[in-house]
Design an enzyme around this catalytic site. Sequence first.
Site, PDB file in Angstrom:
ATOM      1  N   CYS A 127      -0.801   3.396  16.556  1.00  0.00           N
ATOM      2  CA  CYS A 127      -1.798   4.465  16.695  1.00  0.00           C
ATOM      3  C   CYS A 127      -1.385   5.394  17.827  1.00  0.00           C
ATOM      4  CB  CYS A 127      -3.163   3.833  17.024  1.00  0.00           C
ATOM      5  SG  CYS A 127      -3.278   3.256  18.735  1.00  0.00           S
ATOM      6  N   ASN A 176     -17.322   1.008 -20.361  1.00  0.00           N
ATOM      7  CA  ASN A 176     -16.143   0.168 -20.169  1.00  0.00           C
ATOM      8  C   ASN A 176     -15.397   0.066 -21.493  1.00  0.00           C
ATOM      9  OD1 ASN A 176     -14.389  -2.127 -19.575  1.00  0.00           O
ATOM     10  ND2 ASN A 176     -15.705  -2.465 -17.791  1.00  0.00           N
ATOM     11  N   ASN A 203     -12.583   2.252  -5.793  1.00  0.00           N
ATOM     12  CA  ASN A 203     -11.180   2.658  -5.825  1.00  0.00           C
ATOM     13  C   ASN A 203     -10.758   3.248  -4.486  1.00  0.00           C
ATOM     14  OD1 ASN A 203     -11.313   1.911  -8.497  1.00  0.00           O
ATOM     15  ND2 ASN A 203     -11.687   3.991  -9.232  1.00  0.00           N
ATOM     16  N   ILE A 204      -9.503   3.060  -4.166  1.00  0.00           N
ATOM     17  CA  ILE A 204      -8.984   3.604  -2.898  1.00  0.00           C
ATOM     18  C   ILE A 204      -8.084   4.816  -3.144  1.00  0.00           C
ATOM     19  CG2 ILE A 204      -9.211   1.392  -1.700  1.00  0.00           C
ATOM     20  CD1 ILE A 204      -6.260   0.870  -2.051  1.00  0.00           C
ATOM     21  N   HIS A 247     -14.520   0.494  -0.590  1.00  0.00           N
ATOM     22  CA  HIS A 247     -13.376  -0.381  -0.288  1.00  0.00           C
ATOM     23  C   HIS A 247     -12.260   0.370   0.439  1.00  0.00           C
ATOM     24  CE1 HIS A 247     -14.680  -3.362  -3.649  1.00  0.00           C
ATOM     25  NE2 HIS A 247     -15.390  -3.497  -2.528  1.00  0.00           N
ATOM     26  N   TYR A 280       0.841  -1.219   0.000  1.00  0.00           N
ATOM     27  CA  TYR A 280       0.000   0.000   0.000  1.00  0.00           C
ATOM     28  C   TYR A 280       0.864   1.253   0.000  1.00  0.00           C
ATOM     29  CZ  TYR A 280      -3.951  -3.022   0.203  1.00  0.00           C
ATOM     30  OH  TYR A 280      -4.868  -3.982  -0.140  1.00  0.00           O
ATOM     31  N   ARG A 299       1.560   2.077  -3.629  1.00  0.00           N
ATOM     32  CA  ARG A 299       0.410   2.650  -4.332  1.00  0.00           C
ATOM     33  C   ARG A 299       0.129   4.070  -3.818  1.00  0.00           C
ATOM     34  NH1 ARG A 299      -3.958  -1.943  -3.809  1.00  0.00           N
ATOM     35  NH2 ARG A 299      -5.247  -0.528  -5.040  1.00  0.00           N
ATOM     36  N   THR A 316     -15.340  -1.016 -14.382  1.00  0.00           N
ATOM     37  CA  THR A 316     -15.225  -2.111 -13.419  1.00  0.00           C
ATOM     38  C   THR A 316     -15.538  -3.432 -14.106  1.00  0.00           C
ATOM     39  OG1 THR A 316     -15.961  -2.999 -11.276  1.00  0.00           O
ATOM     40  CG2 THR A 316     -17.592  -1.740 -12.553  1.00  0.00           C
ATOM     41  N   ALA A 356     -12.922   5.711 -20.568  1.00  0.00           N
ATOM     42  CA  ALA A 356     -13.733   6.505 -19.643  1.00  0.00           C
ATOM     43  C   ALA A 356     -13.538   8.002 -19.861  1.00  0.00           C
ATOM     44  CB  ALA A 356     -13.360   6.120 -18.204  1.00  0.00           C
TER      45      ALA A 356
END
Length: 259
Positions: free
Chosen positions: A160, A226, A116-117, A133, A81, A84, A201, A244
Amino acid sequence: MERSFRGLRHRERQSNRRKGNVKVSHGRYSEIVVLTGAGISAESGIRTFRDQGGLWESHRLEDVATPEAFHRDPALVQRFYNERRAQLPLVKPNPAHLALAELEKAIPGTLIVTQNIDDLHERAGSHHLIHMHGELTKARCVKTGQLFRVTEPLTEHSLCTCCVPASVLRPHVVWFGEMPLGMDRIFQALAQCDLFIAIGTSGQVYPAAGFVDEAVAQGAHSIEINADSSHVSHRFHEHRRGMAAVEVPKLVAELIGRR
Ligand code: BV8
């Protein structure tokens, strides 16, 4: 009860369509749900998952996108992650993201549900947005669920600041086998929308891939944009095949009545 109510709304909507007095705002539709997937961010330079060169070609989903993977090798998952997340400042929203922000301004009953994140919808100006997500830019305390903005790469030692003693920080991302976020709001929007649009998607991941059925069952019109066909293309009334960044601005111009 629920089914019969839906049936009534469906018949009412159909008869409204025949009489031509569908709720009108700028165009024919006033309650629009837009589901976006990795394909909408592809032209911004963010890899999709299952296309040629997609993320799942260089990583096994089971190794980086499940709770078991995080338990087994948190360093690997955090690295996946981090890589990304590091890309986000290098990319920007494309015309498809910008067109959806314009659609929300013109038709306030528009809701974007993104799988999408990345943060490209927000950066394009969209506000009515659900990241079902999760979000790359946030981390979550595994104990309290409190969210933290990520300002530097996370490691397996990231902790944390909400607990004593501190707990582990994980990416605020929904992994396979975990409950997607905002499901109540999403199903409520699907139950009352008059237009459902899916953009970029592959229709391979549930429950998102089943949203078209929810919308169509209560009478919504459905459009799939798409570059290719998807696993659920046959569930849609209408298909716009293409990139798109080209097709979304065209459809938005039609919906808001802009020539
Ligand atoms: C759930 C975050 C219960 C991580 C993602 C066993 C146990 C538990 C669950 C399951 C199980 N077996 C099956 C399931 C269900 C599972 C599932 O569906 N698995 C699949 C693989 C079979 N789902 C889950 O586990 C979900 N949770 O079920 O909980 C539940 C059920 C109901 C209600 C409540 C709870 C959680 C799934 C979420 C997983 N996390 N992402 C991360 O990002 O790292 S999923 C991941 O794949 C993405 O986030 C994305 O959401 C998803 C789908 O990918 P797409 O966005 O569609 O991208 P893809 O590459 O596949 O396709 C790109 C498309 O774009 C293509 O069609 C291409 O043609 C097109 N395209 C490309 N370029 C362009 C373009 N189109 C237009 N223009 C272009 N330029």
